[in-house]
Design an enzyme around this catalytic site. Structure first.
Site, short mmCIF file in Angstrom:
data_model
loop_
_atom_site.label_atom_id
_atom_site.label_comp_id
_atom_site.label_asym_id
_atom_site.label_seq_id
_atom_site.Cartn_x
_atom_site.Cartn_y
_atom_site.Cartn_z
N GLY A 96 0.86 -1.19 0.00
CA GLY A 96 0.00 0.00 0.00
C GLY A 96 0.88 1.23 0.00
CD GLN B 285 3.03 5.93 3.09
OE1 GLN B 285 2.16 5.34 2.44
NE2 GLN B 285 3.97 5.27 3.73
CB CYS C 16 4.95 2.61 8.16
SG CYS C 16 4.31 4.03 7.24
CG LEU C 17 6.88 1.52 2.24
CD1 LEU C 17 6.39 1.73 0.81
CD2 LEU C 17 8.08 0.60 2.28
CG HIS D 190 -0.94 0.92 7.15
ND1 HIS D 190 -0.07 0.55 8.15
CD2 HIS D 190 -0.25 1.78 6.35
CE1 HIS D 190 1.10 1.17 7.98
NE2 HIS D 190 1.01 1.92 6.90
CD GLU D 191 -1.53 2.20 2.66
OE1 GLU D 191 -0.84 1.23 3.01
OE2 GLU D 191 -1.07 3.37 2.64
CG HIS E 178 -0.30 6.57 5.83
ND1 HIS E 178 0.66 7.08 6.69
CD2 HIS E 178 0.12 5.33 5.51
CE1 HIS E 178 1.60 6.18 6.89
NE2 HIS E 178 1.30 5.09 6.18
#
Ligand SMILES: O=CN(O)C[C@@H](CC1CCCC1)C(=O)N1NCCC[C@H]1C(=O)Nc1ccccn1
Ligand code: NI
Length: 183
Positions: free
Chosen positions: A60, A65, A110-111, A153-154, A157
């Site tokens: 994702g 991000q 998480c990236l 999760h997305e 964000h």
């Protein structure tokens, strides 16, 4: 194409800012962003591309991000039946969800987080979601398992929420009530 250097890390204000609704019709910039978000995930899951461009694997990626405060994210993830889910969700919403919860037993990453943060992240086990596609169509999906977890999760964000905000501070691995683990 999006590279790791384009992905903002903890401390960047974009990760703590609520993204704005996307207005239709999409601008060329919106279309490019949608494409680039999904392209990153596909590239990051391709061993050759990931190696060539030093991409960290992702299932994702949210616009915040890459410092774009627009309510859109991409998912590229296999479901329990091995079906490939691959789409960009614009102005996504959870319209209903199960009482039952779930969590990834190995925790979440998480990236945008260059460290391990141990602990269970409670998520709704099943969610009914609505979003607009890049073609301006409304989609309604029922998700469970990893797709459900990733969608949440997305969406977090887009609302400036990080996965570790949801970990029990006193006991990161404390039992999650009414839940079944995702191994
Ligand atoms: O916001 C978006 N991100 O931060 C990228 C995240 C999103 C996922 C984290 C938990 C649910 C969505 C991501 O994909 N990762 N996080 C860093 C480690 C690698 C990768 C990952 O969890 N991969 C994975 C997990 C389960 C099964 C297969 N692959
Ligand atoms: Ni993330």
């Amino acid at each position: 194409m999006i590279l790791m250097e384009d992905i903002v890390r903890e401390g960047h204000p974009a990760l703590r800012t609520r993204a704005e609704e996307v207005v239709f019709p999409l601008t060329e910039e919106d279309r490019k962003l949608a494409h680039d978000l999904l392209e990153y995930l596909v590239n990051s899951q391709d061993p050759e591309m990931a190696e060539k461009y030093s991409l960290r694997g992702g299932i994702g990626l949210a616009a915040n991000q890459v410092n774009k405060l627009k309510r859109m994210f991409a998912l590229h993830v296999e479901d329990a039946k091995g079906e490939q889910l691959s789409f960009v969700a614009i102005n996504p919403k959870i319209v209903s969800h199960s009482v039952e919860q779930t969590y990834i037993t190995s925790g979440e990453g998480c990236l945008s987080v260059d460290r391990a943060v141990p602990g269970y992240v409670p998520r709704h086990a099943r969610v009914t979601v609505k979003f607009m596609t890049v073609d301006g169509e409304e989609k309604k999906l029922r998700l469970s398992g990893l797709p459900a977890i990733a969608f949440q999760h997305e969406l977090d964000h887009l609302n400036g929420v990080m996965f570790y905000d949801r970990i029990n501070e006193k006991d990161p691995f404390s039992d999650i009530p009414n839940s079944s683990p995702f191994e």
